[in-house]
Design a protein around this motif. Structure first.
Motif, mmCIF file in Angstrom:
data_model
loop_
_atom_site.group_PDB
_atom_site.id
_atom_site.type_symbol
_atom_site.label_atom_id
_atom_site.label_comp_id
_atom_site.label_asym_id
_atom_site.label_seq_id
_atom_site.Cartn_x
_atom_site.Cartn_y
_atom_site.Cartn_z
ATOM 1 N N ASP A 2 -9.936 9.441 3.237
ATOM 2 C CA ASP A 2 -9.834 8.041 2.788
ATOM 3 C C ASP A 2 -11.113 7.590 2.093
ATOM 4 O OD1 ASP A 2 -7.422 6.743 3.007
ATOM 5 O OD2 ASP A 2 -7.600 6.429 5.153
ATOM 6 N N ARG B 53 -1.073 6.555 -0.695
ATOM 7 C CA ARG B 53 -0.737 5.797 -1.906
ATOM 8 C C ARG B 53 -0.749 4.296 -1.624
ATOM 9 N NH1 ARG B 53 3.879 10.216 -2.886
ATOM 10 N NH2 ARG B 53 2.703 11.657 -4.239
ATOM 11 N N ALA C 207 -11.902 5.871 -6.489
ATOM 12 C CA ALA C 207 -11.307 4.646 -7.049
ATOM 13 C C ALA C 207 -12.380 3.721 -7.604
ATOM 14 C CB ALA C 207 -10.489 3.941 -5.974
ATOM 15 N N ARG D 17 -2.681 2.802 0.620
ATOM 16 C CA ARG D 17 -4.059 2.361 0.829
ATOM 17 C C ARG D 17 -4.912 2.450 -0.433
ATOM 18 N NH1 ARG D 17 -3.107 5.360 5.466
ATOM 19 N NH2 ARG D 17 -4.358 7.142 4.731
ATOM 20 N N HIS D 18 -4.452 3.242 -1.409
ATOM 21 C CA HIS D 18 -5.239 3.422 -2.644
ATOM 22 C C HIS D 18 -4.346 3.189 -3.869
ATOM 23 C CE1 HIS D 18 -8.406 5.142 -0.126
ATOM 24 N NE2 HIS D 18 -7.462 5.865 0.459
ATOM 25 N N ASN E 240 -4.882 1.918 -6.664
ATOM 26 C CA ASN E 240 -5.500 2.057 -7.989
ATOM 27 C C ASN E 240 -5.604 3.514 -8.442
ATOM 28 O OD1 ASN E 240 -5.901 -0.723 -8.206
ATOM 29 N ND2 ASN E 240 -7.867 -0.612 -7.127
ATOM 30 N N LEU E 241 -5.095 4.396 -7.628
ATOM 31 C CA LEU E 241 -5.113 5.821 -7.968
ATOM 32 C C LEU E 241 -3.693 6.368 -8.019
ATOM 33 C CD1 LEU E 241 -7.974 7.048 -5.574
ATOM 34 C CD2 LEU E 241 -8.175 6.578 -8.034
ATOM 35 N N LEU F 119 -11.416 9.093 -1.351
ATOM 36 C CA LEU F 119 -10.535 8.451 -2.329
ATOM 37 C C LEU F 119 -11.071 7.076 -2.724
ATOM 38 C CD1 LEU F 119 -7.047 9.474 -0.891
ATOM 39 C CD2 LEU F 119 -8.196 10.384 -2.914
ATOM 40 N N LYS F 120 -11.666 6.369 -1.762
ATOM 41 C CA LYS F 120 -12.272 5.072 -2.096
ATOM 42 C C LYS F 120 -13.397 5.245 -3.108
ATOM 43 C CE LYS F 120 -11.346 2.803 2.348
ATOM 44 N NZ LYS F 120 -11.960 2.300 3.615
#
Length: 1002
Positions: free
Chosen positions: A730, A766, A737, A768-769, A771-772, A733-734
């Protein structure tokens, strides 16, 4: 000169005068007369009685003396004919006659080759400004003709006799005959330069972006066999598309003369659509199986039906399982071999006495998955033999039951004998001891090198005493009996008084192991072997010979015996149907025999690194039908990752030998074009991936030109722990992003795993993120894909980590390409594929305690420029009992603990540091204290063992300091417990440690 005069000269004779000749040559070593008649000179005596005009190497020479002259004929190779004592005038007249006849003879011989000379001169003139690529197959006929003419005629003629004008005319032919490669190279260079100029507009527009110089070169090069090295992201599809369109537009080939081959149906469809869009002509790309099916249908009039199992792997495996069961039920000889296979009777059993540490031995045992026919997981190979013998003979037993009498006051863990025979209640212990004879002749027992012999023998004595005290029957077997090859024989004798043997039927055993899932692995092995066997065109005799060469012993013999029966039954059940392997094999035979007349003159193959032996043979058969047929292959040996499916990287590495042409006495003539430039990855990924894959020197060296430059490290390591893996993903991925997104769209992230089981909760990610754009693929399934960012999951050192430690069964070597000597050669290429899916960044999630060997390699070499947030906190320690690893296990809400990786064999367990709950106190020199690496807390070491430290315990006589590893270690001290300083918090000296849980085996 008139014909009358010529005839006069041709019939001339030259004779020596006696006295001058005698004075010059008293021993008559030279002839005294020469006579010219037609094309022959007759000598009166000497070594050469008759001299043909073709033997003369130069014009005759007349030398004047004081009294007379002499004439010399040069026959080449330091051989001469001399006539002494002749009149000068007569000699000169004779020399003129010989030279005239000699020239006339040479010109006459040359005139017989006028047609060949004219043809060669036309061909050579065409090479100055060729309209077609001067491939070896096109130039070789002319070069061969020139070489033949030179050897047969020109070398035998004399340039002086022929004259300067004639020699000037013949010069190009002589050049082609004597320097064919140089002439062809010049023609190739001229052709390429002209084509690049003439087709510039085409190359600028055939794809959405102008082709690179390397791509243009690969299109116009048209050797007998051309290999285009297309690294990751180098635009290989554009090359194939442009090549096909160029061949048609340039009029080199008609569409039906092109054969485009792809490995997957989707890739073939995409290729067909792109080519038609580029050149306006429909050209169908095919898969190998579609081509083979088409060939069979063309020759045989109809296509045989395809077996349902050809397209359904589950059905195929079930069919093999059904065939095995059928064979067991009706073929007693094979049934016995099948049962013996599952019982492990054909396995090569490793010898514990060959191992110098318990860790190495335990690792070997655990790698074998020692599961009995009954379903028990046993602790040793010899115990497996015993358990399976008992089961096969219908003797009910319990494995490692708790002893029926409670033993108190021993300070030991619960006693669990190896076996208990249910029917009689008899116990059976197998002791790992062997017999040796000392120097004095006495016999003594020995244990494996890593076993404490005295302690082991003491435990044997204790067990005997326990059974004697409680009047239970104990049967003993020993490793020395297995060493002598009579373990099972001895076992039968010892249990005979206590049990009745009731051998189980083979079919019952098969059904039982099937229900346990044991048959599944064997079924997969046979299925894989069968497909490789058919695909490679192998025969059982070949496999048996190879098995003997590789010294596969009883296991190899047993497997091939079973496989032979399964293969025969499988073929019978196919009947008139065929599978995919049959398709390619049958089509190849039809092409090789000439029954299929190939219309193809250009064969274009995509993803050539995945080629297998059977498919390569089909291509060779098609190419060999036409002398002018060309082979054009595009691939990347750095991405060859399908050996398990039969692909053979050696075919690409030996491309010229397999598909090359013949020219000027050289075989394997081919051309290699390196595309070099990547349109995908930035330099810190592209160049790092190149460096990484080329650690294997067998890989073909290629140039890599990155798509751009990165200012910061593009490869990053993110450390994970057992309890933090999801959070680290997580956080990664943050971070991605937060980076600038590409214009007009979300950044794409491709999650990659060596195996599918590492796939995370994609729906949650997907959500939680948002913008990706996040997707997951296995690395093998990701070929051809790319993303802005790649996150590699599960880069751990584990059996199913990365690199994978799962090793193919050695039996597959009988039907597989030659193995590569470089360690993890294919896994390294899998890593390269993963790295090169990324455009901008690659994040690798690796275990902090057990990082992948690949991660360690990347971190150790500064040239990779890998970013890591901090050094991995080492939470893997060496087990003091066996030498294996102590692994940290999080404790939920409480402190964690450590256990040996060999939990079933060693069983060593340790609590974590009582101060921080995560670290492990380890021995420090020279003070001899145990200090936690995480928080610095100091513990008093146990005086008995290497792992433990002392904690406060209460006993019958009050408080004392005992080892934290009790009851495995009984170390203690009556000294007052001393607690050292630590980095944070205070240690509660009276706090009890967490329970250690179930201990390991005795």
């Amino acid at each position: 000169m008139s014909e009358t005069e010529l005839d006069l000269w041709i019939s001339m004779k030259l004779v020596s005068r006696p006295l001058p000749a005698f004075l010059s040559d008293p021993f008559r070593k030279n002839p005294r007369a020469l006579a010219l008649q037609d094309d022959t000179i007759a000598a009166s005596d000497g070594a050469h009685a008759r001299i043909h005009l073709s033997e003369i190497a130069a014009s005759p020479v007349v030398q004047r003396g004081r009294v007379s002259a002499r004439l010399t004929l040069d026959l080449g190779n330091q051989s001469f004919v001399l006539i002494p004592g002749v009149q000068e005038a007569a000699a000169r007249a004779f020399a003129q006659a010989v030279e005239t006849a000699w020239s006339g003879y040479n010109l006459a011989q040359l005139s017989k080759e006028d047609d060949a000379i004219a043809s060669l001169l036309t061909a050579i003139e065409g090479l100055k400004a060729p309209t077609m690529y001067p491939a070896a197959c096109l130039v070789a006929p002319a070069a061969s003709q020139a070489a033949d003419l030179d050897a047969r005629v020109l070398k035998k003629l004399n340039s002086a006799a022929l004259g300067k004008e004639t020699m000037a005319r013949l010069a190009p032919i002589l050049e082609l005959a004597r320097n064919p490669e140089q002439l062809r190279d010049a023609a190739i260079a001229a052709f390429i330069d002209q084509q690049l100029t003439d087709w510039k507009a085409f190359f600028d527009t055939v794809e959405s972006m102008p082709l690179t110089p390397e791509q243009r070169l690969s299109v116009v090069v048209d050797e007998d066999a051309t290999l285009v090295l297309a690294g990751a992201g180098s635009g290989k599809t554009s090359v194939i598309t442009a090549k096909a369109a160029y061949l048609v537009k340039a009029g080199i080939r008609q569409p039906h003369e092109l054969l485009l081959l792809a490995f997957a149906k989707d890739a073939a469809t995409e290729m067909s659509e792109r080519i038609e869009a580029r050149c306006g002509v429909p050209i169908m790309a095919r898969t190998f199986h579609a081509l083979a099916y088409e060939i069979i249908g063309t020759v045989e009039g109809e296509k045989p039906p395809l077996a349902p199992t050809a397209t359904d792997d589950k059905a195929f495996l079930q069919l093999i399982k059904d065939i095995l069961r059928d064979i067991v039920s009706r073929m007693a000889d094979i049934a016995g071999t099948v049962v013996g296979w599952f019982a492990g009777f054909f396995d090569d059993i490793p010898n514990a006495w060959d191992y110098d540490s318990a860790h190495k031995w335990y690792s070997e045992v655990e790698s074998r998955n020692l599961r009995s026919l009954k379903g028990d997981t046993v602790a040793s190979f010899e115990e497996l033999m015993i358990a399976n013998w008992l089961y096969l003979n219908g003797i009910a037993y319990e494995y490692e039951p708790t002893y029926e009498h409670k033993l108190t006051g021993t300070g030991k863990r619960a006693y669990t004998p190896d076996f208990r025979l249910t029917e009689s209640g008899v116990y059976l212990e197998h002791f790992g001891v062997r017999k040796t004879t000392g120097k004095d002749g006495t016999e003594e027992l020995t244990t494996a090198p890593f076993i404490d012999r005295d302690a082991y023998l003491e435990s044997m004595t204790w067990k005997r005493e326990v059974h004697a005290e409680h009047e239970t029957i104990l049967i003993e077997t020993y490793s020395w009996e297995n060493e002598e090859g009579r373990l099972l024989e001895a076992l039968a004798e010892k249990v005979a008084p206590h049990v009745t043997l009731r051998p189980r039927p083979a079919l019952e055993i098969y059904d039982s192991v099937t229900s346990l899932g044991v048959v599944d692995g064997f079924t997969s092995l046979i299925a894989t072997f069968l497909r490789h066997f058919k695909n490679g065109g192998y025969h059982l005799d070949d496999c048996e010979t190879k098995a003997a060469t590789l010294k596969m012993g009883k296991r190899g013999e047993a497997f091939l015996k079973i496989f032979g029966a399964v293969y025969s039954e499988y073929q019978d059940r196919l009947g008139e149907r065929i599978d995919f392997e049959d398709m390619v094999n049958r089509a190849t035979v039809l092409v090789e025999s000439g029954r299929y007349d190939s219309p193809f003159r250009h064969i274009l193959v995509d993803e050539f690194q995945d080629i297998s032996t059977g498919r390569a043979r089909l291509i060779q058969a098609l190419k060999n039908q036409h002398a002018e047929a060309r082979m054009f292959a595009v691939g990347d040996d750095w991405q060859s990752i399908y050996r398990f499916a039969g692909s053979d990287i050696h075919i690409m590495r030996n491309f010229g030998r397999e598909f090359g042409g013949v020219f000027a006495g050289h075989t394997g003539v081919h051309r290699t074009v390196d595309l070099g430039r990547t349109f995908r990855s930035v330099d810190k990924i592209a160049l790092a991936a190149r460096r990484f894959v080329l650690c294997n020197p067998a890989q073909i060296t290629k140039t890599v030109v990155p798509a751009g430059e990165a200012e910061h490290p593009a490869i990053r390591i993110a450390w994970t722990r057992r309890e933090t893996g999801d959070q680290v993903l997580d956080d990664s991925l943050k971070a991605l992003a937060a980076e600038p997104a590409p214009p007009g769209r979300k950044a794409t992230v491709l999650l990659l795993g060596r195996y599918r089981f590492v796939e995370p909760d994609m729906r949650g990610l997907r959500r939680r993120h948002p913008n990706l754009t996040i997707t997951f693929k296995t690395i093998h399934a990701s070929k051809g894909l790319e993303a802005d960012h790649v996150v590699l999951l599960g880069a751990d050192s584990a059996r199913m980590g990365f690199p994978s430690m799962i090793v193919d069964d050695p039996l597959l070597a009988l039907v597989s390409p030659e193995a590569e000597p470089f360690a993890n050669a294919e896994e390294r290429r899998v890593m390269y594929v993963a790295m090169t899916r990324a455009r901008r960044t690659l994040t690798i999630l690796a275990s902090e305690a057990r990082p992948s060997a690949f991660v360690t390699e990347l971190l150790k070499d500064p040239a990779y420029d890998v970013a890591s947030p901090h050094e991995a906190q080492e939470r893997t320690h060496t087990c003091g009992q066996c030498g294996g690893r102590l692994l940290f296990m999080p404790g939920g809400d409480g402190p964690g603990w450590y256990r040996c990786e060999h939990i079933k064999h060693c069983g060593n367990r340790m609590p974590a540091c009582p101060a921080c709950g995560t670290g492990l106190p380890v021995h420090q020199e020279p003070e001899g204290e145990k200090i936690c690496g995480e928080c610095g807390a100091v513990q008093e070491p146990c005086p008995e063992c290497t792992d433990g430290w002392l904690v406060e315990r209460k006993g019958r006589y009050g408080t004392f300091l005992g080892c934290v590893r009790f009851p495995d270690c009984t170390g203690k001290s009556k000294k007052e417990r001393q607690v050292g300083k630590r980095t944070s918090g205070e240690l509660d000296a009276g706090k009890r440690q967490r329970p250690l849980g179930k201990p390991g085996r005795r």
